[in-house]
Design a protein around this motif. Structure first.
Motif, PDB file in Angstrom:
ATOM      1  N   SER A 313      73.514  56.848  13.019  1.00  0.00           N
ATOM      2  CA  SER A 313      72.330  57.247  13.794  1.00  0.00           C
ATOM      3  C   SER A 313      72.710  57.591  15.230  1.00  0.00           C
ATOM      4  O   SER A 313      72.155  58.523  15.827  1.00  0.00           O
ATOM      5  N   ASP A 316      73.752  61.063  15.391  1.00  0.00           N
ATOM      6  CA  ASP A 316      72.750  61.990  14.875  1.00  0.00           C
ATOM      7  C   ASP A 316      73.121  62.532  13.488  1.00  0.00           C
ATOM      8  O   ASP A 316      72.965  63.727  13.195  1.00  0.00           O
ATOM      9  N   SER A 318      72.215  62.436   9.563  1.00  0.00           N
ATOM     10  CA  SER A 318      71.052  62.082   8.751  1.00  0.00           C
ATOM     11  C   SER A 318      71.431  61.030   7.710  1.00  0.00           C
ATOM     12  O   SER A 318      72.573  60.978   7.240  1.00  0.00           O
ATOM     13  N   MET A 319      70.456  60.211   7.348  1.00  0.00           N
ATOM     14  CA  MET A 319      70.702  59.155   6.375  1.00  0.00           C
ATOM     15  C   MET A 319      70.996  59.722   4.983  1.00  0.00           C
ATOM     16  O   MET A 319      71.731  59.118   4.199  1.00  0.00           O
TER      17      MET A 319
END
Length: 392
Positions: A313, A316, A318-319
């Motif tokens: 995170s 930046d 994404s999961m």
């Protein structure tokens, strides 16, 4: 620490009662019932009838058959044990050498890991707080890319050895389809039930298990109600009991690490040393390579995922992309010593020395490693495709 020891057992209980967790034993039952019935025979006949005419037909059959079976069972080991003994003589009869055949079967044992309804993807979704549907859609293109890379290498090897193609027989293809109609319907039932909004993943897994029981006991009559089905239920209990014990213990260990602030220390150290997103992804790959070589995939999901989520995170990432990168690396871990599960299971199944199995998998290890890098540094393969398919 002043924390009571009961904190560990409470953590173990929490993960064991997670709302999506019942889908894991139900999908495990699907795989065991199919494996104890004649599911592998029907599947291989179907895939061979429709794809055997392609260049390197037996190799393509091996890759596709293993991918389908791994996705349904969610366990790479079950695939090697169930299909290895059937496919190994087929590859040798097609004039592939033993080393290539051993390597292909060992590597193919985990190629369906990203496809629906794979159990590790479901467990990652639970642990990483990601919608499992998005994760499966994001894994579709990377999974197909791995099939193409392995298929391309197999075609190259087949042409080099001058292996002849199998002639396509429409009558045999239709007969194989009629024989396997219930197996073809299984993933359609599960996918339709979930993405059609008719039920949750737990309900869909129950539907899939019920259909497999009806198929093998009532329609094909390969399992009996008194002997075959009870034995399948007992085997499922052994598999799932071991899995849940590993998951629960790993979760307890994570709570212990949290008590001493280990994840925060790691995050602080990474933040001071690494300042580039791409460098972080490279370090993450190296870390996960070590994790995959030393730890089984289920323990790794419980222990490592909560640690890397805040790090990703911060850069930046994404999961969804992180999930596919993580699972791809752990798929590579099935082939890396000293705890590469596929290596041990192949040595057991084919009665060959472990070192010989490892040497046979080296070319495939390289292919999967390249694939992991592509998945890592081309996020549009996973995250981008999921955004394109899912409504915003």
């Amino acid at each position: 620490s002043d924390a009571p020891i009961t904190a560990i057992t409470e953590a173990m209980y929490r993960i064991s009662t997670e709302h999506a967790l019942p889908s894991i034993p139900l999908f495990a039952l699907v795989g065991v019932v199919l494996a104890r019935g004649r599911g592998p025979d029907r599947l291989l006949r179907l895939v061979r009838a429709w794809t055997g005419w392609l260049p390197a037909g037996p190799s393509v059959v091996t890759i596709l058959g293993c991918a389908f079976f791994t996705a349904i069972t969610g366990a790479s080991g079950v695939t090697i044990l169930a299909l290895g003994g059937l496919l190994f003589p087929v590859l040798l009869a097609a004039r592939h050498d033993e080393r290539f055949s051993l390597g292909l079967l060992t590597a193919s044992g985990s190629v369906g890991l990203l496809f629906f309804p794979s159990v590790p993807v479901i467990l990652y979704a639970v642990r990483g707080q990601v919608w499992f549907g998005e994760l499966f859609i994001a894994g579709a293109l990377p999974g197909l890319l791995l099939l193409l890379l392995l298929g391309g290498f197999s075609v190259h090897q087949a042409r080099r050895r001058g292996i002849e193609r199998i002639r396509f027989d429409l009558r045999e293809a239709m007969a194989a389809t009629r024989m396997a109609w219930g197996d073809i319907l299984l993933p359609l039932l599960i996918v339709g039930a979930i993405f059609g909004g008719y039920t949750t993943i737990v309900g869909a897994s129950a539907l899939g298990a019920l259909w497999c029981v009806v198929l093998e006991v009532g329609i094909h009559k390969n399992l009996g109600l008194r002997k075959g089905l009870p034995a399948a239920l007992v085997e499922t209990c052994f598999l799932v009991g071991a899995l849940v014990a590993v998951i629960a213990a790993a979760f307890g260990l994570f709570e212990y690490l949290m008590t001493f602030g280990i994840p925060d220390r790691i995050a602080g150290w990474v933040g001071t040393v690494i300042h580039s997103k791409w460098l972080f992804l490279l370090v993450l790959n190296l870390l996960l390579l070590v994790v995959g070589a030393l730890m089984d995939i289920f323990s790794a999901i419980i222990l490592v995922v909560p640690i890397i989520i805040p790090l990703a995170s911060a850069f930046d990432i994404s999961m969804t992309h992180l999930g596919i990168v993580f699972l791809a690396n752990l798929e590579l871990g099935y082939l890396t010593p000293p705890v590469g599960m596929n290596l041990f299971l192949s040595a057991l199944t084919f009665d060959r020395p472990l070192l010989k199995i490892w040497r046979a998998t080296l070319p495939f290890l390289g292919i999967v490693a390249v694939w992991v890098l592509l998945v890592t540094y081309l996020p549009w393969l996973s995250e981008g495709f999921a955004r394109l398919v899912l409504p915003q």
